[in-house]
Design an enzyme around this catalytic site. Structure first.
Site, PDB file in Angstrom:
ATOM      1  N   ALA A   1      10.645   0.657  -2.810  1.00  0.00           N
ATOM      2  CA  ALA A   1      10.555  -0.637  -3.501  1.00  0.00           C
ATOM      3  C   ALA A   1      10.303  -0.431  -4.999  1.00  0.00           C
ATOM      4  O   ALA A   1      10.891  -1.129  -5.830  1.00  0.00           O
ATOM      5  CB  ALA A   1       9.459  -1.490  -2.881  1.00  0.00           C
TER       6      ALA A   1
ATOM      7  N   PRO B   1       0.832  -1.206   0.000  1.00  0.00           N
ATOM      8  CA  PRO B   1       0.000   0.000   0.000  1.00  0.00           C
ATOM      9  C   PRO B   1       0.875   1.269   0.000  1.00  0.00           C
ATOM     10  O   PRO B   1       1.920   1.311   0.643  1.00  0.00           O
ATOM     11  CB  PRO B   1      -0.819  -0.113   1.286  1.00  0.00           C
ATOM     12  CG  PRO B   1      -0.237  -1.239   2.074  1.00  0.00           C
ATOM     13  CD  PRO B   1       0.633  -2.051   1.180  1.00  0.00           C
ATOM     14  N   VAL B   2       0.412   2.270  -0.765  1.00  0.00           N
ATOM     15  CA  VAL B   2       1.170   3.521  -0.900  1.00  0.00           C
ATOM     16  C   VAL B   2       1.078   4.335   0.392  1.00  0.00           C
ATOM     17  O   VAL B   2       0.047   4.325   1.068  1.00  0.00           O
ATOM     18  CB  VAL B   2       0.582   4.336  -2.092  1.00  0.00           C
ATOM     19  CG1 VAL B   2       1.254   5.690  -2.212  1.00  0.00           C
ATOM     20  CG2 VAL B   2       0.743   3.555  -3.385  1.00  0.00           C
TER      21      VAL B   2
ATOM     22  N   ASP C   1      15.232   3.089   4.111  1.00  0.00           N
ATOM     23  CA  ASP C   1      14.252   2.343   3.302  1.00  0.00           C
ATOM     24  C   ASP C   1      14.919   1.738   2.066  1.00  0.00           C
ATOM     25  O   ASP C   1      14.792   0.534   1.801  1.00  0.00           O
ATOM     26  CB  ASP C   1      13.104   3.263   2.842  1.00  0.00           C
ATOM     27  CG  ASP C   1      12.163   3.619   3.972  1.00  0.00           C
ATOM     28  OD1 ASP C   1      12.528   3.406   5.134  1.00  0.00           O
ATOM     29  OD2 ASP C   1      11.056   4.125   3.688  1.00  0.00           O
TER      30      ASP C   1
ATOM     31  N   LEU D   1       5.451   1.051   4.625  1.00  0.00           N
ATOM     32  CA  LEU D   1       6.034  -0.242   4.237  1.00  0.00           C
ATOM     33  C   LEU D   1       7.035  -0.106   3.089  1.00  0.00           C
ATOM     34  O   LEU D   1       7.459  -1.098   2.500  1.00  0.00           O
ATOM     35  CB  LEU D   1       4.937  -1.246   3.853  1.00  0.00           C
ATOM     36  CG  LEU D   1       3.981  -1.673   4.973  1.00  0.00           C
ATOM     37  CD1 LEU D   1       2.997  -2.715   4.470  1.00  0.00           C
ATOM     38  CD2 LEU D   1       4.729  -2.235   6.177  1.00  0.00           C
TER      39      LEU D   1
END
Ligand code: MEV
Length: 316
Positions: free
Chosen positions: A114, A104-105, A155, A109
């Site tokens: 990614a 989910p944007v 990240d 996460l």
């Protein structure tokens, strides 16, 4: 050419990591971004990302669009750019890029990082150029900087290397060993919140009261350090209390929210050993430590308290 990248969660140390304190993050392979790059008979670079309803030619997007900026970065690299040119087509060759994501944007996460990592890898192998992990990581970090001001780089690092990382901004990546596997449950508030905003708000607090904020960052950094030792020495049960402490410190940085606090509380009531928000905060996801026997009830507790999704994952 295809490439994938996992999501991530920050176990300890978000926000303080922007100010040089250590943080721990792990990849989450249950969610991922998959990119495929193929030749197209049509001239130009076409992007299809149905998850965000994007079907566009590169030139029609603003250059600072998150996906366009990754492609432009790869195209401007002397290593890869010649492979995207075709004399017969009179410029850019025809390329179709498909991006599918289950992350989910704006949820903490790592969806942005990614997409960058998977896209950089797929485009560079399409251009017959295999980039090292370090090269992919530093390109992805450039993109993070474009979109969120002062990122720590955690990240892009955890996602590029796809391994647990003990991260200190500006220092070489350290991975850590997991002495004994442990289970965490990830609960999604379903509320999207931009990391840029919570990081900006913490910056404003820090400008007003740096002494107090530095103390909070020190305490968070200390928690990350103790957490790493607990994980390495096979005592993950100690992480529960550390999560609770870290969550309280994040609350004092104003990056929690009613919905996050509600899920954290629900996880504890359902038998979790501790819980905290994860990532930028304000919305997005929280994590809870659970022993394997109670993980399912913690996930159910989160769903009954309003979570949009709960993921059980083992860190091994
Ligand atoms: C975002 O996943 C983590 C933050 O610490 C920001 C960063 O490290 O760049 C909030």
């Amino acid at each position: 050419m295809k490439a994938s990248a996992p999501g991530k969660v920050i176990l300890f140390g978000e926000h303080a990591v922007v100010y040089g304190r250590p943080a721990l993050a792990v990849p989450v392979t249950q969610v991922h971004v998959d990119v495929e790059v193929l030749d197209s008979p049509r001239k130009g670079i076409f992007i299809h990302a149905p998850g965000i309803d994007l079907h566009a030619e590169l030139n029609s997007l603003p250059p600072d669009h998150p996906i366009a900026s990754v492609i432009l970065k790869v195209l401007s690299s002397p290593n890869t750019s010649p492979h995207f040119l075709d004399e017969k087509m009179g410029g850019l060759r025809g390329v179709n890029i498909s991006i599918a994501s289950t992350i989910p944007v704006a949820s903490g996460l790592g969806s942005g990082a990614a997409v960058s990592v998977a896209l950089i890898r797929a485009l560079s192998s399409f251009a017959n150029k295999s980039l090292s992990d370090d090269e992919v990581n530093s390109l992805a970090y450039e993109i993070e900087k474009l979109h969120h001001g002062t990122p720590s780089g955690i990240d892009n690092s955890v996602i590029t290397y796809n391994q647990p990382v003990y991260f200190i901004k500006g220092q070489p990546i350290e991975t850590f060993k997991v002495g004994k596997p442990f289970t965490i449950v990830i609960g999604d508030t379903g509320i999207s919140a931009l990391t840029k905003e919570s990081v900006g708000d913490v910056r404003r607090l820090w400008l007003r009261d740096s002494v107090n904020l530095e103390t909070i960052f020190d305490e968070i950094g200390q928690i990350s350090l103790i957490a790493r030792r607990s994980i390495e020495s096979g005592k993950p049960e100690l992480l529960g209390e550390l999560m609770d402490q870290n969550h309280a410190l994040l609350q004092s940085l104003t990056v929690s929210s009613h919905e996050l606090d509600n899920l954290v509380e629900a996880a504890r009531n359902a038998g979790a050993l501790g819980a905290k928000l994860s990532g930028g905060g304000r919305g997005g996801n929280m994590i809870a430590l659970a022993d394997p026997a109670t993980a399912q009830s913690v996930a159910e507790g989160l769903m009954s308290a309003g979570a949009k999704r709960a993921i059980i994952t083992e860190i091994a």
